[in-house]
Design a protein around this motif. Structure first.
Motif, PDB file in Angstrom:
ATOM      1  N   ALA A   1      39.514  41.567  35.066  1.00 32.65           N
ATOM      2  CA  ALA A   1      40.525  41.443  34.305  1.00 32.65           C
ATOM      3  C   ALA A   1      41.171  42.939  34.251  1.00 32.65           C
ATOM      4  O   ALA A   1      41.797  43.391  33.283  1.00 32.65           O
ATOM      5  CB  ALA A   1      40.310  41.033  32.889  1.00 32.65           C
ATOM      6  N   ASP A   2      41.236  43.497  35.364  1.00 34.66           N
ATOM      7  CA  ASP A   2      42.089  44.941  35.509  1.00 34.66           C
ATOM      8  C   ASP A   2      43.284  44.882  36.132  1.00 34.66           C
ATOM      9  O   ASP A   2      43.256  44.319  37.417  1.00 34.66           O
ATOM     10  CB  ASP A   2      41.155  46.026  36.014  1.00 34.66           C
ATOM     11  N   PRO A   3      44.516  44.825  35.513  1.00 35.53           N
ATOM     12  CA  PRO A   3      45.532  44.475  36.348  1.00 35.53           C
ATOM     13  C   PRO A   3      45.769  45.411  37.561  1.00 35.53           C
ATOM     14  O   PRO A   3      46.544  45.035  38.662  1.00 35.53           O
ATOM     15  CB  PRO A   3      46.934  45.171  35.224  1.00 35.53           C
ATOM     16  N   ALA A   4      45.555  46.542  37.515  1.00 34.76           N
ATOM     17  CA  ALA A   4      45.671  47.509  38.661  1.00 34.76           C
ATOM     18  C   ALA A   4      44.763  47.203  39.846  1.00 34.76           C
ATOM     19  O   ALA A   4      45.326  47.193  41.098  1.00 34.76           O
ATOM     20  CB  ALA A   4      45.282  49.082  38.357  1.00 34.76           C
ATOM     21  N   LEU A   5      43.668  46.600  39.676  1.00 30.03           N
ATOM     22  CA  LEU A   5      42.532  45.986  40.396  1.00 30.03           C
ATOM     23  C   LEU A   5      43.262  44.792  41.450  1.00 30.03           C
ATOM     24  O   LEU A   5      43.242  44.587  42.550  1.00 30.03           O
ATOM     25  CB  LEU A   5      41.283  45.681  40.107  1.00 30.03           C
ATOM     26  N   ILE A   6      43.727  43.757  40.308  1.00 33.61           N
ATOM     27  CA  ILE A   6      44.394  42.739  41.036  1.00 33.61           C
ATOM     28  C   ILE A   6      45.673  42.988  41.836  1.00 33.61           C
ATOM     29  O   ILE A   6      45.764  42.386  43.078  1.00 33.61           O
ATOM     30  CB  ILE A   6      44.876  41.665  39.701  1.00 33.61           C
ATOM     31  N   ILE A   7      46.393  43.810  41.435  1.00 31.23           N
ATOM     32  CA  ILE A   7      47.635  44.057  42.229  1.00 31.23           C
ATOM     33  C   ILE A   7      47.262  44.805  43.550  1.00 31.23           C
ATOM     34  O   ILE A   7      47.723  44.521  44.640  1.00 31.23           O
ATOM     35  CB  ILE A   7      48.630  45.015  41.412  1.00 31.23           C
ATOM     36  N   GLY A   8      46.382  45.780  43.749  1.00 33.84           N
ATOM     37  CA  GLY A   8      45.766  46.502  44.501  1.00 33.84           C
ATOM     38  C   GLY A   8      45.086  45.659  45.402  1.00 33.84           C
ATOM     39  O   GLY A   8      45.555  45.535  46.670  1.00 33.84           O
ATOM     40  N   HIS A   9      44.416  44.572  45.077  1.00 33.10           N
ATOM     41  CA  HIS A   9      43.837  43.808  46.052  1.00 33.10           C
ATOM     42  C   HIS A   9      44.715  42.599  46.701  1.00 33.10           C
ATOM     43  O   HIS A   9      44.574  42.492  47.792  1.00 33.10           O
ATOM     44  CB  HIS A   9      42.689  42.849  45.215  1.00 33.10           C
TER      45      HIS A   9
END
Length: 84
Positions: free
Chosen positions: A71-79
């Motif tokens: 649930a980390d927005p930065a992780l999701i966008i980066g992926h």
């Protein structure tokens, strides 16, 4: 992705979406493009312990753990941007 977990020596089969599996692999810093199925199964087996109640409860518990882990927005966008 189908995973066979082993929680307190009890088997639990779950299926997670490939995007969710990719996000968890990114969170765990697993190598991109590698077969991560075994590593994800081991991680979720460890985090799912101890076994309580029934299989349905354990599946919900694992899914809640997945949500908390990715649930980390930065992780999701980066992926998602890496796949484009």
């Amino acid at each position: 992705m189908k995973l066979e977990l082993s929680i307190d020596a009890k088997p639990l089969d779950i299926e997670i979406d490939d995007v969710v599996a990719g996000l968890l692999a990114a969170r765990l810093d697993l190598p991109a493009g590698a077969d991560t199925q075994d590593a994800l199964a081991r991680y979720l087996s460890e985090k799912g312990a101890p076994w309580t109640l029934d299989e349905a409860h354990m599946r919900r518990r694992i899914l809640r753990r997945l949500i908390l882990d990715i649930a980390d927005p930065a992780l999701i966008i980066g992926h998602l941007m890496a796949e484009a």
